[in-house]
Write a protein that holds these residues in place. Structure first.
Motif, PDB file in Angstrom:
ATOM      1  N   GLY A  23      11.091   0.490   7.979  1.00 47.21           N
ATOM      2  CA  GLY A  23      10.815   1.628   8.226  1.00 47.21           C
ATOM      3  C   GLY A  23       9.761   1.885   9.446  1.00 47.21           C
ATOM      4  N   GLY A  24       8.805   2.746   9.121  1.00 50.88           N
ATOM      5  CA  GLY A  24       7.601   2.952  10.275  1.00 50.88           C
ATOM      6  C   GLY A  24       6.635   1.931   9.951  1.00 50.88           C
ATOM      7  N   GLY A  25       6.812   0.798   9.177  1.00 50.41           N
ATOM      8  CA  GLY A  25       5.810  -0.122   8.650  1.00 50.41           C
ATOM      9  C   GLY A  25       6.182  -1.500   8.966  1.00 50.41           C
ATOM     10  N   ILE A  26       5.881  -2.365   8.073  1.00 51.26           N
ATOM     11  CA  ILE A  26       5.937  -4.012   8.467  1.00 51.26           C
ATOM     12  C   ILE A  26       6.184  -4.628   7.181  1.00 51.26           C
ATOM     13  CG2 ILE A  26       3.724  -4.565   8.323  1.00 51.26           C
ATOM     14  CD1 ILE A  26       4.145  -6.492  10.489  1.00 51.26           C
ATOM     15  N   GLU A  61       0.906  -1.250   0.021  1.00 55.58           N
ATOM     16  CA  GLU A  61      -0.041   0.041  -0.002  1.00 55.58           C
ATOM     17  C   GLU A  61       0.896   1.312   0.147  1.00 55.58           C
ATOM     18  OE1 GLU A  61      -3.119  -0.598  -0.500  1.00 55.58           O
ATOM     19  OE2 GLU A  61      -3.110  -2.565  -0.048  1.00 55.58           O
ATOM     20  N   PHE A  62       0.375   2.418  -0.021  1.00 59.65           N
ATOM     21  CA  PHE A  62       1.033   3.729  -0.282  1.00 59.65           C
ATOM     22  C   PHE A  62       0.658   4.586   0.658  1.00 59.65           C
ATOM     23  CE2 PHE A  62       0.879   1.370  -4.436  1.00 59.65           C
ATOM     24  CZ  PHE A  62       2.271   1.271  -4.571  1.00 59.65           C
ATOM     25  N   SER A  63       1.478   5.667   1.036  1.00 52.99           N
ATOM     26  CA  SER A  63       1.126   6.857   1.802  1.00 52.99           C
ATOM     27  C   SER A  63       0.452   7.732   1.034  1.00 52.99           C
ATOM     28  CB  SER A  63       2.747   7.434   2.066  1.00 52.99           C
ATOM     29  OG  SER A  63       2.491   8.852   2.707  1.00 52.99           O
ATOM     30  N   TYR A  64      -0.229   8.524   1.567  1.00 58.41           N
ATOM     31  CA  TYR A  64      -1.193   9.776   1.347  1.00 58.41           C
ATOM     32  C   TYR A  64      -0.306  11.096   1.049  1.00 58.41           C
ATOM     33  CZ  TYR A  64      -5.283   6.891   2.586  1.00 58.41           C
ATOM     34  OH  TYR A  64      -6.050   5.828   2.544  1.00 58.41           O
ATOM     35  N   ARG A  65       0.898  10.987   1.425  1.00 56.49           N
ATOM     36  CA  ARG A  65       1.745  11.912   0.940  1.00 56.49           C
ATOM     37  C   ARG A  65       2.741  11.798  -0.155  1.00 56.49           C
ATOM     38  NH1 ARG A  65       2.134  11.138   6.711  1.00 56.49           N
ATOM     39  NH2 ARG A  65       4.128   9.974   6.458  1.00 56.49           N
ATOM     40  N   ALA A  66       2.538  12.865  -1.087  1.00 52.54           N
ATOM     41  CA  ALA A  66       3.363  12.709  -2.331  1.00 52.54           C
ATOM     42  C   ALA A  66       4.729  12.311  -2.131  1.00 52.54           C
ATOM     43  CB  ALA A  66       2.971  13.971  -3.261  1.00 52.54           C
ATOM     44  N   ASP A  67       5.397  12.940  -1.470  1.00 55.56           N
ATOM     45  CA  ASP A  67       6.729  12.621  -1.334  1.00 55.56           C
ATOM     46  C   ASP A  67       7.254  11.281  -0.805  1.00 55.56           C
ATOM     47  OD1 ASP A  67       5.741  13.148   1.386  1.00 55.56           O
ATOM     48  OD2 ASP A  67       7.900  14.043   2.106  1.00 55.56           O
ATOM     49  N   ARG A  74      -3.397 -16.176   0.335  1.00 48.42           N
ATOM     50  CA  ARG A  74      -3.945 -15.555  -0.741  1.00 48.42           C
ATOM     51  C   ARG A  74      -2.973 -14.684  -1.532  1.00 48.42           C
ATOM     52  NH1 ARG A  74      -9.710 -13.991   1.783  1.00 48.42           N
ATOM     53  NH2 ARG A  74     -10.822 -16.029   1.678  1.00 48.42           N
ATOM     54  N   PHE A  75      -1.940 -13.938  -0.638  1.00 52.04           N
ATOM     55  CA  PHE A  75      -0.822 -13.332  -0.912  1.00 52.04           C
ATOM     56  C   PHE A  75       0.382 -14.256  -0.415  1.00 52.04           C
ATOM     57  CE2 PHE A  75      -3.449  -9.019  -0.606  1.00 52.04           C
ATOM     58  CZ  PHE A  75      -3.708  -9.443  -2.076  1.00 52.04           C
ATOM     59  N   ASP A  76       1.392 -13.804  -1.061  1.00 52.39           N
ATOM     60  CA  ASP A  76       2.829 -14.470  -0.603  1.00 52.39           C
ATOM     61  C   ASP A  76       3.542 -13.677   0.429  1.00 52.39           C
ATOM     62  OD1 ASP A  76       2.138 -17.027  -2.039  1.00 52.39           O
ATOM     63  OD2 ASP A  76       2.670 -15.810  -3.879  1.00 52.39           O
ATOM     64  N   GLY A  77       3.333 -12.262   0.212  1.00 55.97           N
ATOM     65  CA  GLY A  77       3.997 -11.549   1.105  1.00 55.97           C
ATOM     66  C   GLY A  77       3.212 -10.046   0.768  1.00 55.97           C
ATOM     67  N   TYR A  78       3.676  -9.302   2.104  1.00 54.79           N
ATOM     68  CA  TYR A  78       3.179  -7.925   2.193  1.00 54.79           C
ATOM     69  C   TYR A  78       4.111  -6.959   2.718  1.00 54.79           C
ATOM     70  CZ  TYR A  78       0.734  -3.954   4.239  1.00 54.79           C
ATOM     71  OH  TYR A  78       0.445  -2.628   4.861  1.00 54.79           O
ATOM     72  N   TYR A  79       4.323  -5.696   2.256  1.00 54.07           N
ATOM     73  CA  TYR A  79       5.135  -4.809   2.877  1.00 54.07           C
ATOM     74  C   TYR A  79       4.640  -3.490   2.747  1.00 54.07           C
ATOM     75  CZ  TYR A  79       6.697  -3.064  -1.794  1.00 54.07           C
ATOM     76  OH  TYR A  79       6.796  -2.290  -2.844  1.00 54.07           O
ATOM     77  N   GLU A  80       4.938  -2.504   3.672  1.00 50.96           N
ATOM     78  CA  GLU A  80       4.538  -1.399   3.465  1.00 50.96           C
ATOM     79  C   GLU A  80       5.406  -0.425   4.721  1.00 50.96           C
ATOM     80  OE1 GLU A  80       0.596   2.003   3.738  1.00 50.96           O
ATOM     81  OE2 GLU A  80       0.383  -0.318   4.061  1.00 50.96           O
ATOM     82  N   ASP A  81       6.010   0.673   4.284  1.00 48.77           N
ATOM     83  CA  ASP A  81       6.983   1.350   5.323  1.00 48.77           C
ATOM     84  C   ASP A  81       6.592   2.587   6.150  1.00 48.77           C
ATOM     85  OD1 ASP A  81       6.978   3.162   3.227  1.00 48.77           O
ATOM     86  OD2 ASP A  81       8.914   3.002   2.850  1.00 48.77           O
ATOM     87  N   GLU A  82       5.113   2.875   5.839  1.00 42.76           N
ATOM     88  CA  GLU A  82       4.670   3.838   6.620  1.00 42.76           C
ATOM     89  C   GLU A  82       3.452   3.560   6.954  1.00 42.76           C
ATOM     90  OE1 GLU A  82       4.553   7.763   5.095  1.00 42.76           O
ATOM     91  OE2 GLU A  82       6.559   7.805   4.180  1.00 42.76           O
ATOM     92  N   LEU A  83       3.290   3.146   8.286  1.00 47.91           N
ATOM     93  CA  LEU A  83       1.878   2.570   8.728  1.00 47.91           C
ATOM     94  C   LEU A  83       1.850   3.100  10.497  1.00 47.91           C
ATOM     95  CD1 LEU A  83       2.048  -1.080   7.850  1.00 47.91           C
ATOM     96  CD2 LEU A  83       0.471   0.723   7.019  1.00 47.91           C
ATOM     97  N   GLU A  84       0.630   2.884  10.847  1.00 46.95           N
ATOM     98  CA  GLU A  84       0.404   3.514  12.238  1.00 46.95           C
ATOM     99  C   GLU A  84       0.148   1.693  12.975  1.00 46.95           C
ATOM    100  OE1 GLU A  84       0.955   6.056  13.753  1.00 46.95           O
ATOM    101  OE2 GLU A  84       0.893   7.254  11.947  1.00 46.95           O
ATOM    102  N   ARG A  85       0.400   2.040  14.495  1.00 42.11           N
ATOM    103  CA  ARG A  85       0.153   0.689  15.030  1.00 42.11           C
ATOM    104  C   ARG A  85      -1.081  -0.074  14.527  1.00 42.11           C
ATOM    105  NH1 ARG A  85       3.699  -1.216  18.844  1.00 42.11           N
ATOM    106  NH2 ARG A  85       3.477  -3.170  19.793  1.00 42.11           N
TER     107      ARG A  85
END
Length: 268
Positions: free
Chosen positions: A243-246, A169-175, A211-222
């Motif tokens: 990063g800040g994710g998993i 998934e992706f952040s809501y911030r453009a940078d 259903r997925f073999d893996g997942y990553y995202e580096d900006e998440l809240e707990r």
């Protein structure tokens, strides 16, 4: 506040049962009509909405937890944190997938985790993610396994990366999105394919279910990952901070994804 430990099977069962009831209570608030009229305000950016369903779901969950566990803390996306007097806290995402809900896309969930205080850290002991549209409930308790309803879950492993379907998934911030796009450019040529569904909680549960073999995202809240990460681990998967994710996957895919995601920007 002193540390605590949930060691008794009956206590674990009680927490698991309440987490299931809380997630289903929230789910009853998000099964009505979805659409743009449901937006009430915005969070981190004009693309990050809060809907009436978010608030209604959170209120139902909060009322149930306050009635049955008034000494426990609550960390929720939609309300100020309630400190814990018991050494336990509930981590709640009352509607994970708000943009999907806003657009009438039937892919969102309610996520509820229970964490215990150990020293300075909080550790998930129970996790529940309820998909009210598909009527699927994913859950786990520490040491007891992970389940979809009554069916035990197991991650897909070993899966070599060229045959792996990877979610992100992706952040809501453009940078942040620009940086995340560079990571996708490394993963996409190496994997079977990539999916972005709009719900981190369901991405984790679908990884636990194979259903997925893996997942990553580096900006998440707990609250985005607390329940789902426990479900992945109890399904035999591996999770690690990114990063800040998993990053979550079976052991083989986790190693390969970690190596690609740690490749410096601009490296071949």
């Amino acid at each position: 506040m002193e540390s605590t430990a949930v060691d008794r099977p009956d206590e674990m069962r009680e927490l698991w049962d309440l987490a299931l009831r809380a997630a289903h209570a929230g789910g009853r608030s998000v099964t009505g009509p979805a659409g743009r009229s449901g937006a009430v305000e915005w969070k981190s950016s004009p693309t990050d909405p809060v809907t009436r369903a978010d608030r209604d779901s959170d209120a139902r969950i909060a009322a149930l937890l306050s009635a049955e566990r008034p000494e426990d803390g609550v960390l929720s996306e939609e309300a100020p944190e309630r400190p814990s007097a018991s050494g336990l806290r509930w981590v709640v995402d009352a509607l994970d997938g708000s943009v999907n809900y806003l657009y009438g896309i039937s892919h969102f969930a309610v996520s509820v985790a229970v964490e215990e205080r150990r020293g300075r850290d909080w550790t998930p002991v129970v996790g529940v993610v309820h998909d009210p549209v598909r009527r699927e409930t994913f859950s786990a308790a520490r040491g007891a396994g992970a389940f979809r309803g009554g069916d035990r879950l197991r991650v897909s492993d070993p899966v070599p990366l060229p045959r792996a379907l990877v979610a992100t998934e992706f952040s809501y911030r453009a940078d942040s999105r620009a940086r995340q796009a560079r990571a996708v450019s490394r993963i996409l040529p190496a994997a079977r394919d990539i999916r972005s569904t709009g719900s981190s909680a369901l991405d984790l549960c679908w990884t636990a279910a194979g259903r997925f073999d893996g997942y990553y995202e580096d900006e998440l809240e707990r609250w985005d990952w607390a329940a789902g990460a426990l479900i992945v681990r109890e399904a035999g998967g591996v999770t690690s901070a990114l990063g800040g994710g998993i990053l979550a996957a079976g052991a083989a895919a986790h190693r390969e994804l970690r190596a690609l995601l740690e490749t410096p920007a601009g490296a071949p």
